[in-house]
Design a protein around this motif. Structure first.
Motif, short mmCIF file in Angstrom:
data_model
loop_
_atom_site.label_atom_id
_atom_site.label_comp_id
_atom_site.label_asym_id
_atom_site.label_seq_id
_atom_site.Cartn_x
_atom_site.Cartn_y
_atom_site.Cartn_z
N ALA A 308 0.83 -1.22 0.00
CA ALA A 308 0.00 0.00 0.00
C ALA A 308 0.85 1.26 0.00
N LYS A 309 1.81 1.31 -0.93
CA LYS A 309 2.72 2.45 -1.03
C LYS A 309 2.83 2.90 -2.48
N TYR A 474 5.87 6.25 0.08
CA TYR A 474 4.95 6.94 0.98
C TYR A 474 3.57 6.29 1.01
N ASP A 475 2.86 6.50 2.12
CA ASP A 475 1.49 6.01 2.30
C ASP A 475 0.55 6.74 1.35
N TYR A 476 -0.57 6.07 1.00
CA TYR A 476 -1.52 6.64 0.05
C TYR A 476 -2.06 8.00 0.50
N TYR A 477 -2.26 8.17 1.79
CA TYR A 477 -2.82 9.43 2.29
C TYR A 477 -1.97 10.63 1.88
N LEU A 478 -0.68 10.43 1.68
CA LEU A 478 0.23 11.55 1.41
C LEU A 478 0.16 12.05 -0.03
N ASP A 531 -17.27 12.11 -5.29
CA ASP A 531 -16.03 11.99 -4.54
C ASP A 531 -14.82 11.90 -5.46
N ILE A 532 -13.66 12.27 -4.92
CA ILE A 532 -12.38 12.14 -5.61
C ILE A 532 -11.60 11.02 -4.94
N THR A 533 -11.14 10.06 -5.74
CA THR A 533 -10.38 8.93 -5.20
C THR A 533 -8.98 8.90 -5.81
N VAL A 538 -8.19 1.89 -3.39
CA VAL A 538 -9.57 2.02 -2.90
C VAL A 538 -9.66 3.19 -1.94
N GLU A 539 -8.67 4.07 -1.94
CA GLU A 539 -8.59 5.16 -0.98
C GLU A 539 -9.19 6.45 -1.54
#
Length: 610
Positions: A308-309, A474-478, A531-533, A538-539
């Motif tokens: 998940a990076k 990096y993590d997906y959130y970043l 929404d924006i993904t 799937v984030e």
């Protein structure tokens, strides 16, 4: 839909739409609605929005033939190299360059080329290679690398296999030696090196002078190296010495670095009174000067879905003052600021991050007994001495000895930090600066997220091409968050050894963004949230800016954009309760739809966090 045109048209359209209230009416086929805020440029069918920090020239190198079997000593081979651009069209800018194998450092005769770099014509470059003079002396494979000077890390290998024919006419009774070996094969720029050459028989006895007709020495790259006889005035790219064994030749380098083959040809009388000719190629490595300049270029993003990076690739290029790629294989340090300290004075960025762009007469780095960095603002009250680092960038000119990461010794005051590192340059002002650490928390959930930077294959040694690939994992959130990438190396400033560095703000982009789609039926009216993904995951895309366009299909559709998650330029905690920080666009069908259709968010691009 073409999303690529000019920056000014985007700004104009954004202002135009703001004045018109973002109203839309569909009387025919699909149309696009444009949206903009202070952080994002509006886009439409006729507008360009280039991806953040993208290097748009992508060059590929191809070897139509990548291997050959050598069977004859001194065999000649022409090697063709093709270069293509991102449209797979022949690319003729820049140079194709050659990388020698490590065997050259051991003194092995690996053959020679007519040039170390070649210009391109119709996307093709050609190199002429001459095989080792005594092919059966070492039959292990020889591999050379070819690369375009814009992408030195994208190298293609050409490999020679060696299968010598029997009964080749090569002298096996006499050996030509030199004083070169793996310990002293190199020399510096603008220097001289004395090398002795002599001929022996198979009993290791040096032949008498009267047995030598001539020794000819030829620099195969005279632009890098010239030769002279230490006992005479003979000099040039080719010199010939008659009637003497044990000849000492002085090699002179200039301001260009690289590997220089020296071809030595000896004509002598053997023990049977017969004239023989013996040839051998020796190599001298001219080292580059100390590092003096650096650059970082974006080279694409890949995904490690199992962990998940995302992994973002950046090419670091280092040169000396003559623009030679650094071939002295120094070690490189690197790191990231992912989360910023909170500034104790007001900033202009999204969350009062301790990040300030260059301002004249501010951001002062001082060379003193205890080196310090000062700001005119009281910003350093919240600095964490355990985790935070100071990163410097910008200013006027090229201040590589000031750039990069600095370890903080103490908070001397809210305006001053003392430094652990030793700064040896002149006092400098006008620097941009950031303070922070290599992690941050998600804005809405508070969950920690991290990023790391490392050299590809965990090899922190700079390639002999002067380049290496740095990888930000990096993590997906970043995705959509702005981080500070820094790197440091030991180099030279004004002929004095010093730490050099480079830093730049990087907006992490993942592999792109995907906008939501909503299908409506005839007669539908009302608001729709799309929404924006993050593409290929799937984030949801959270707490970040983006550019977009709205596309509505159907006839007689009246609609308007109500807003988005970047409302008032705020992507922080203000709207966590409303939508969990997720990116979205609200569109309203203002009257019953005349036909069925779709609302799409298209052309979604990552925007800078600040």
């Amino acid at each position: 839909m073409n999303i690529y045109k000019g920056f000014l048209s985007g700004i104009f359209l954004a202002l135009l739409l703001a004045l018109s209230g973002c109203q839309g009416n569909n009387s025919e086929s699909p149309t696009d609605q444009l949206v903009a805020d202070e952080n994002v440029m509006a886009i439409d069918n006729n507008t360009t929005l280039s991806p953040i920090d993208v290097n748009t020239t992508v060059v590929s190198v191809l070897l139509p033939v990548s291997s050959k079997t050598l069977t004859v000593s001194s065999e000649d081979v022409q090697i063709e190299v093709s270069v293509f651009d991102s449209e797979n069209l022949p690319y003729s800018e820049g140079f194709v360059k050659l990388k020698y194998p490590d065997d050259v450092l051991s003194g092995r005769d690996i053959g020679s080329f007519d040039k170390l770099s070649s210009t391109l014509a119709n996307g093709k470059a050609y190199f002429n290679y001459t095989a080792p003079i005594k092919l059966d002396a070492n039959t292990s494979d020889i591999s050379f690398g070819f690369y375009h000077d814009s992408t030195p890390t994208n190298m293609k290998a050409y490999t020679f296999s060696i299968v010598p024919e029997t009964n080749q006419t090569v002298s096996n009774n006499y050996v030509l030696y030199s004083s070169l070996n793996s310990e002293n094969v190199s020399m510096e720029l603008n220097s001289e090196k004395s090398v002795e050459f002599y001929l022996t028989d198979d009993n290791n006895i040096t032949l008498e002078n009267n047995a030598i007709t001539s020794m000819k020495f030829e620099s195969k790259n005279p632009a890098l190296l010239t030769l002279s006889d230490v006992l005479s005035d003979t000099n040039g790219s080719t010199i010939t010495i008659e009637g003497r064994n044990s000849v000492t030749v002085k090699a002179r380098s200039n301001t260009l670095s690289g590997i220089i083959p020296i071809k030595v040809t000896v004509i002598f009388t053997n023990s049977n009174g017969t004239k023989e000719t013996l040839e051998k190629v020796f190599n001298i490595v001219v080292l580059s000067g100390p590092p003096t300049a650096m650059s970082l270029s974006y080279a694409g993003t890949e995904q490690n879905a199992n962990y998940a990076k995302f992994i973002e690739n950046w090419v670091l290029t280092v040169t000396d003052k003559y623009n030679n790629p650094i071939n002295t294989t120094p070690a490189v340090a690197m790191g990231l600021i992912v989360g910023y300290a909170e500034s104790s004075a007001t900033t202009s960025n999204v969350a009062n991050y301790l990040y300030f762009n260059s301002v004249t007469s501010d951001g002062n780095l001082t060379n003193s007994a205890l080196d310090t960095f000062k700001s005119s603002k009281e910003v350093f009250e919240n600095v964490d001495l355990v985790n935070d680092k100071l990163v410097l960038f910008g200013g006027t000119g090229y201040l590589f000895d000031a750039y990069g990461k600095w370890d903080i010794n103490a908070i001397e005051s809210n305006t001053t930090l003392s430094l652990k590192d030793d700064y040896n340059g002149s006092d400098v002002s006008g620097l941009g600066f950031a303070v922070g650490h290599n992690f941050r928390n998600e804005t809405c959930s508070g969950s920690p997220v991290v990023a790391n930077v490392y050299a590809q294959n965990n090899n922190n040694i700079l390639e002999s091409t002067g380049s290496m690939i740095l990888q930000i994992e990096y993590d997906y959130y970043l995705v959509g968050k702005s981080v500070m990438l820094w790197t440091n190396i030991l180099g030279q400033t004004n002929n004095v050894e010093s730490k050099l560095g480079l830093a730049r703000k990087v907006t992490l982009r993942g592999t792109g963004l995907t906008g939501g789609i909503y299908a409506f039926s005839k007669g539908f009216s009302g608001p729709v949230r799309l929404d924006i993904t993050i593409s290929d995951t799937v984030e949801y895309y959270k707490n970040a800016n983006f550019g977009y366009a709205v596309e509505v299909t159907g006839n007689d559709i009246n609609w308007t954009v109500l807003g988005d998650s970047m409302r008032d330029g705020n992507i922080t905690a203000l709207f966590c309760d409303e939508n969990g920080g997720m990116g979205y666009v609200d569109v309203n069908i203002t009257s019953p739809a005349g036909t069925a259709g779709e609302i799409k968010i298209v052309n979604v691009l990552v925007g800078q966090e600040f």
